[in-house]
Design a protein around this motif. Structure first.
Motif, mmCIF file in Angstrom:
data_model
loop_
_atom_site.group_PDB
_atom_site.id
_atom_site.type_symbol
_atom_site.label_atom_id
_atom_site.label_comp_id
_atom_site.label_asym_id
_atom_site.label_seq_id
_atom_site.Cartn_x
_atom_site.Cartn_y
_atom_site.Cartn_z
ATOM 1 N N ILE A 160 9.161 -27.835 24.523
ATOM 2 C CA ILE A 160 8.552 -29.131 25.047
ATOM 3 C C ILE A 160 9.216 -29.966 25.270
ATOM 4 O O ILE A 160 10.151 -30.851 25.121
ATOM 5 C CB ILE A 160 7.281 -30.030 24.480
ATOM 6 N N PRO A 161 10.015 -29.990 26.851
ATOM 7 C CA PRO A 161 11.022 -30.903 27.483
ATOM 8 C C PRO A 161 11.310 -32.021 27.108
ATOM 9 O O PRO A 161 9.625 -32.994 26.890
ATOM 10 C CB PRO A 161 10.944 -30.790 28.948
ATOM 11 N N TYR A 162 12.473 -33.241 26.674
ATOM 12 C CA TYR A 162 12.477 -34.718 25.822
ATOM 13 C C TYR A 162 12.055 -35.456 26.633
ATOM 14 O O TYR A 162 10.750 -35.567 26.307
ATOM 15 C CB TYR A 162 13.697 -34.496 26.061
ATOM 16 N N ILE A 163 11.503 -35.055 28.005
ATOM 17 C CA ILE A 163 10.964 -36.029 29.414
ATOM 18 C C ILE A 163 9.781 -35.556 29.150
ATOM 19 O O ILE A 163 8.849 -36.821 29.970
ATOM 20 C CB ILE A 163 11.600 -36.151 30.486
ATOM 21 N N TYR A 168 10.357 -44.067 29.961
ATOM 22 C CA TYR A 168 11.782 -44.400 29.035
ATOM 23 C C TYR A 168 12.304 -43.926 28.988
ATOM 24 O O TYR A 168 13.520 -43.691 29.546
ATOM 25 C CB TYR A 168 11.276 -45.198 28.127
ATOM 26 N N ARG A 169 11.594 -42.404 28.771
ATOM 27 C CA ARG A 169 12.826 -41.437 28.022
ATOM 28 C C ARG A 169 12.731 -40.286 29.634
ATOM 29 O O ARG A 169 14.707 -39.802 29.761
ATOM 30 C CB ARG A 169 12.543 -40.075 27.479
ATOM 31 N N GLN A 170 12.098 -40.880 30.460
ATOM 32 C CA GLN A 170 13.259 -40.239 32.632
ATOM 33 C C GLN A 170 14.317 -41.436 32.361
ATOM 34 O O GLN A 170 15.258 -40.964 32.365
ATOM 35 C CB GLN A 170 12.149 -40.352 33.073
ATOM 36 N N LEU A 208 22.787 -39.169 31.899
ATOM 37 C CA LEU A 208 22.843 -37.310 32.357
ATOM 38 C C LEU A 208 22.528 -36.854 31.181
ATOM 39 O O LEU A 208 23.590 -36.050 30.874
ATOM 40 C CB LEU A 208 24.340 -37.355 33.450
ATOM 41 N N ARG A 209 22.127 -36.726 30.534
ATOM 42 C CA ARG A 209 21.573 -36.317 29.649
ATOM 43 C C ARG A 209 20.106 -35.172 29.806
ATOM 44 O O ARG A 209 19.718 -35.124 30.750
ATOM 45 C CB ARG A 209 21.027 -36.458 27.884
ATOM 46 N N CYS A 210 19.963 -33.704 29.161
ATOM 47 C CA CYS A 210 19.352 -33.105 29.478
ATOM 48 C C CYS A 210 18.111 -33.256 29.298
ATOM 49 O O CYS A 210 17.414 -34.118 27.780
ATOM 50 C CB CYS A 210 19.850 -31.459 28.741
ATOM 51 N N GLN A 211 16.951 -33.215 30.569
ATOM 52 C CA GLN A 211 15.678 -33.409 30.088
ATOM 53 C C GLN A 211 15.279 -32.879 28.982
ATOM 54 O O GLN A 211 13.765 -32.996 28.779
ATOM 55 C CB GLN A 211 14.921 -33.260 31.739
ATOM 56 N N THR A 252 16.661 -37.233 43.854
ATOM 57 C CA THR A 252 15.947 -36.889 42.493
ATOM 58 C C THR A 252 15.463 -37.244 41.602
ATOM 59 O O THR A 252 15.988 -38.400 41.136
ATOM 60 C CB THR A 252 16.966 -35.676 42.819
ATOM 61 N N ASN A 253 14.063 -37.679 41.137
ATOM 62 C CA ASN A 253 13.756 -37.973 40.121
ATOM 63 C C ASN A 253 13.809 -36.977 39.137
ATOM 64 O O ASN A 253 13.117 -37.685 37.537
ATOM 65 C CB ASN A 253 12.036 -39.050 40.395
ATOM 66 N N GLN A 254 14.502 -35.594 38.788
ATOM 67 C CA GLN A 254 14.160 -35.162 37.902
ATOM 68 C C GLN A 254 16.234 -35.005 37.017
ATOM 69 O O GLN A 254 16.499 -34.899 37.911
ATOM 70 C CB GLN A 254 13.975 -33.773 38.219
ATOM 71 N N PRO A 255 15.865 -35.658 36.305
ATOM 72 C CA PRO A 255 16.982 -35.875 35.052
ATOM 73 C C PRO A 255 17.969 -34.402 35.620
ATOM 74 O O PRO A 255 16.828 -32.917 35.130
ATOM 75 C CB PRO A 255 16.705 -36.069 33.613
#
Length: 240
Positions: A30-33, A100-102, A109-112, A142-145
């Motif tokens: 499951i993605p961290y964000i 907050y995680r987003q 600049l860490r992996c989502q 973009t809003n996607q990390p």
């Protein structure tokens, strides 16, 4: 103004984040964000006061952590306990990103997906839906990390919006651009209420930023290559 405890607990710092999660063959990736069940938004606790620069939105029990990026007020949200890998627990709410995680993964600049470092020798990997962006544009917001190389395909498979065939944007430059959120104001009874919900990001410096409650951090991609996942793999292999 007296600072009282935050609604949410202090999130882990970047050094505490795991560098990897189980492979895509394991069902619990499951993605961290991703926001989890039980990580609810805080009750309304907002006020607008006159600042030296004009009206400004505040929490009544504001804490310095409420303004993590360029003094912008951030949406509060609960944090579930972390598992032994430092990843959030709870049933995923797939359509929601934890504000907050987003912000934290986008800012650093860490992996989502795994929250590990996302930098590659060729820059940063950002994904977009196959019909979301015109790759001929000179800049894209973009809003996607970003994602790390290990989890690019996992992110594409897990997110229905990406349709397993995302537009890959390999960017050498991705400066912070602004925020997405809700703008507040005062009604005739001097009560705080929503006055605008822009469907586009507001750049830093926009006149509405002081009364905006942000929920997503936005980066502006420039100097990027547009490609698909197979082309990305070839580019990364050639650079290795």
């Amino acid at each position: 103004m007296t600072a009282l405890p935050l609604f949410c607990s202090q999130p882990p710092g970047p050094k505490e984040m795991p560098s990897a999660v189980p492979s895509t063959s394991e069902p619990r990736l499951i993605p961290y964000i991703t926001q989890r069940k039980g990580e609810e938004a805080a009750p309304d606790n907002l006020m607008i006061c006159l600042h030296v620069s004009g009206p400004r939105l505040y929490y009544r029990d504001e804490d310095p952590r409420d303004r993590p990026v360029r003094d912008v007020l951030w949406a509060r949200c609960g944090f579930n306990p972390a598992d032994r890998h430092g990843m959030p627990t709870g049933e995923p709410q797939w359509k929601l990103m934890h504000p907050y995680r987003q912000m934290m993964t986008m800012r650093t600049l860490r992996c989502q997906v795994c929250a590990g470092p996302a930098r590659t020798p060729l820059g940063f990997i950002f994904l977009a839906g196959p019909k979301d962006e015109d790759p001929t544009q000179s800049t894209i917001c973009t809003n996607q990390p970003p994602v790390c190389p290990k989890h690019a395909r996992a992110a594409a498979a897990l997110c229905p919006h990406l349709e397993k065939n995302p537009l890959v944007l390999l960017a050498r430059s991705a400066p912070l651009h602004g925020v997405h959120g809700v703008v507040y104001g005062l009604n005739t009874d001097n009560e705080v209420h929503v006055v605008a919900q822009p469907d586009y990001p507001l750049p830093f410096g926009h006149p509405d930023i002081p009364t905006l409650l942000a929920s997503q951090l936005i980066r502006r991609l420039s100097s990027f290559q547009a490609m698909n996942l197979d082309e990305l793999q070839r580019e990364l292999s050639a650079a290795a």
